[in-house]
Motif scaffolding. Sequence first.
Motif, PDB file in Angstrom:
ATOM      1  N   ALA A  15       1.035  -1.197  -0.246  1.00  0.00           N
ATOM      2  CA  ALA A  15      -0.416  -0.079   0.472  1.00  0.00           C
ATOM      3  C   ALA A  15       0.944   1.676   0.029  1.00  0.00           C
ATOM      4  CB  ALA A  15      -0.839  -0.102   1.165  1.00  0.00           C
ATOM      5  N   GLY A  16       2.351   1.248   0.518  1.00  0.00           N
ATOM      6  CA  GLY A  16       2.601   2.463   1.126  1.00  0.00           C
ATOM      7  C   GLY A  16       2.870   2.918  -0.447  1.00  0.00           C
ATOM      8  N   ARG A  17       3.882   1.307  -1.019  1.00  0.00           N
ATOM      9  CA  ARG A  17       4.594   2.092  -2.156  1.00  0.00           C
ATOM     10  C   ARG A  17       3.823   2.731  -2.918  1.00  0.00           C
ATOM     11  NH1 ARG A  17       9.009  -2.987  -1.937  1.00  0.00           N
ATOM     12  NH2 ARG A  17       7.186  -4.067  -2.767  1.00  0.00           N
ATOM     13  N   SER A  18       2.830   2.527  -3.984  1.00  0.00           N
ATOM     14  CA  SER A  18       1.791   2.713  -4.231  1.00  0.00           C
ATOM     15  C   SER A  18       0.783   4.000  -4.441  1.00  0.00           C
ATOM     16  CB  SER A  18       0.380   1.983  -4.155  1.00  0.00           C
ATOM     17  OG  SER A  18       1.255   0.719  -5.285  1.00  0.00           O
ATOM     18  N   GLY A  19       1.195   4.444  -2.570  1.00  0.00           N
ATOM     19  CA  GLY A  19       0.884   5.830  -2.212  1.00  0.00           C
ATOM     20  C   GLY A  19      -0.171   6.025  -1.288  1.00  0.00           C
ATOM     21  N   PHE A  20      -0.764   4.957  -1.287  1.00  0.00           N
ATOM     22  CA  PHE A  20      -2.219   4.636  -0.226  1.00  0.00           C
ATOM     23  C   PHE A  20      -1.762   4.847   1.015  1.00  0.00           C
ATOM     24  CE2 PHE A  20      -3.507   2.477  -4.843  1.00  0.00           C
ATOM     25  CZ  PHE A  20      -3.841   3.241  -4.858  1.00  0.00           C
ATOM     26  N   PRO A  21      -3.379   5.664   2.114  1.00  0.00           N
ATOM     27  CA  PRO A  21      -3.277   5.485   3.175  1.00  0.00           C
ATOM     28  C   PRO A  21      -3.725   4.005   3.851  1.00  0.00           C
ATOM     29  CG  PRO A  21      -4.304   7.964   1.899  1.00  0.00           C
ATOM     30  CD  PRO A  21      -3.758   6.638   1.287  1.00  0.00           C
TER      31      PRO A  21
ATOM     32  N   ASP B  97      -5.552  -2.485  -8.810  1.00  0.00           N
ATOM     33  CA  ASP B  97      -4.823  -2.112 -10.206  1.00  0.00           C
ATOM     34  C   ASP B  97      -3.234  -1.339 -10.007  1.00  0.00           C
ATOM     35  OD1 ASP B  97      -7.223  -3.174 -11.031  1.00  0.00           O
ATOM     36  OD2 ASP B  97      -7.450  -1.463 -12.343  1.00  0.00           O
ATOM     37  N   LYS B  98      -3.362  -0.045  -9.030  1.00  0.00           N
ATOM     38  CA  LYS B  98      -2.354   0.619  -8.983  1.00  0.00           C
ATOM     39  C   LYS B  98      -1.025  -0.396  -8.664  1.00  0.00           C
ATOM     40  CE  LYS B  98      -0.812   4.745  -7.532  1.00  0.00           C
ATOM     41  NZ  LYS B  98      -1.282   6.547  -6.732  1.00  0.00           N
ATOM     42  N   ILE B  99      -1.378  -1.309  -7.391  1.00  0.00           N
ATOM     43  CA  ILE B  99      -0.973  -1.971  -6.208  1.00  0.00           C
ATOM     44  C   ILE B  99       0.195  -3.022  -7.419  1.00  0.00           C
ATOM     45  CG2 ILE B  99      -0.357  -3.815  -4.949  1.00  0.00           C
ATOM     46  CD1 ILE B  99      -2.283  -2.160  -2.867  1.00  0.00           C
TER      47      ILE B  99
END
Length: 547
Positions: free
Chosen positions: A225-231, A460-462
């Motif tokens: 999650a962090g590497r894709s910018g999600f809280p 999809d982003k992850i």
Amino acid sequence: MVDNPSGGTGHKGFSRRKFIAGTGSLLGVAALAGRTTTAQAAAVPAAAPIASGDHVPVLVIGTGYGGSVAALRLAQAGIDVHMIEMGMAWDTPGSDGKIFCSTLNPDQRSYWLRTKTKQPLNYFLGFPIDRNISRYTGILDAEDFAGITVYQGRGVGGGSLVNGGMAVTPKRENFSFVLPTVNPDEMYDTYYPRANAGLGVGVIDSAWFESASAYQYSRVGRKHAGRSGFPWGFVPNVYDWDYMEQEQAGTVTRSALAGEILYGNNYGKKSLQKTYIAQAKATGRVTISPLHRVASVAPAAGGGYTVSIDQLNTNGDTTNVKTVLADRVFFAAGSVGTSKLLVKLKATGVLPNLNDEIGKGWGDNGNVMCGRANHLWDPTGSLQSTIPCSGIDNWTAGGAFSEVAPLPVGIETFASFYLSITKNPNRAQFSWNAATGKVDLNWQTAWKQPGINMAKTIFDKINAKEGTIYRTDLFGVYKIWGDHLTYHPLGGAVLDKATDNYGRLVGYPGLYVIDGSLIPGNTSVNPFVTITALAERNIEKIIATDL
């Protein structure tokens, strides 16, 4: 560390004990007298089931969150309450010495009146994994409607028996979407704290989390999650975290670490049996009749309501039909149970003055599930706690909040698994089918697509960032999304539409709705804390004004 969805923080050193203390004491906020201690409850003999001809001041249909809150607060106000529960009491061990069976080895205790399991995740490596079982009044009801299967708890304690314990308070900025006719100040200042205290909510010790092998899957979820910018953040739970740490250390009998959750949890989880219901019983004013099902609620000639009740055996057969008189009746059979009963009573002319909003506004809380296949350098652990402790929040940007969920199959899978709650706008309606004599729900599987699209804003982003793919073997053959179910049924008797703004059924003084059917289809997070807090709000008003 980012804010978690409860509004607290997941930073290192955050104490679960401080969280509970911060929610306030039940004694300090209840302002109702008459509470006795849990120790006294043991001295109260088990009451006989309700008898035909009985006259009770209050009858509560159901023993889930709303019904348990109502029973406790009414009893503390000096009113005798009888609770009717369709499921079993779940207080007697089976032949294995345990009350509940594990998720990996379901037996007849697992499902309500089925001869084959219907597991939410029903395939593994592309092969079906459901098994034959004996027909029994088991703990989990997989109720099939057109287009969707609704999972519900059956037993004293309702859904608290079978859920993952994720005790999430919605973010305040989302509350107007959840309950638009309720004052958020009173909910966040009084009733959410009261609910969290009553439920025994706490947060995992963040320092212990970092080294616990049973939460490797959650740490992998955090990293991705962090590497894709999600809280990402810790999420409160009603599990006893001290017990969890002892499970990991091997000093107590394992429960969450032994695959127990979907069909009940034998040790560490604080279900309603251990909290609201225990306190209600301790007052000496609350009795419960398990394996009883309400069939009808009709106005009585001399006032109050005539209630017809079927007594069941463990094969689901009706063994006795009872008729009782109740001065007041609280519908707390859950979103599906309450909605079905009210729709039937209106359509068949028993309660004809119920308004046309009955049965409307039902939603699935946007539930969809998926799995991701990680690389070999990202193992998620062969030992996984069944109690989730974290989530990914993309609600504002993408309309999805996703639990980082366990996949506790006992072997390394290199898989990340998620249950998403999405802002799916679709709503269904219950209706009476005179030809079949049953209540239908007009949900369509295609209505899950908005929720899938919202969950894809995260995964999809992850996948693109990590170079990974979706698992296609968990819900069928080459099927990515678990779009066939909900764990979180909501609506059907919506607040301030089917009822007034406190759950009173308009046209029938003394009839109330006090469960998840009041909430219009979505809570933005796991719903049971909101159901509990709304029940606390409503019952306080009802006691003050109606009684």
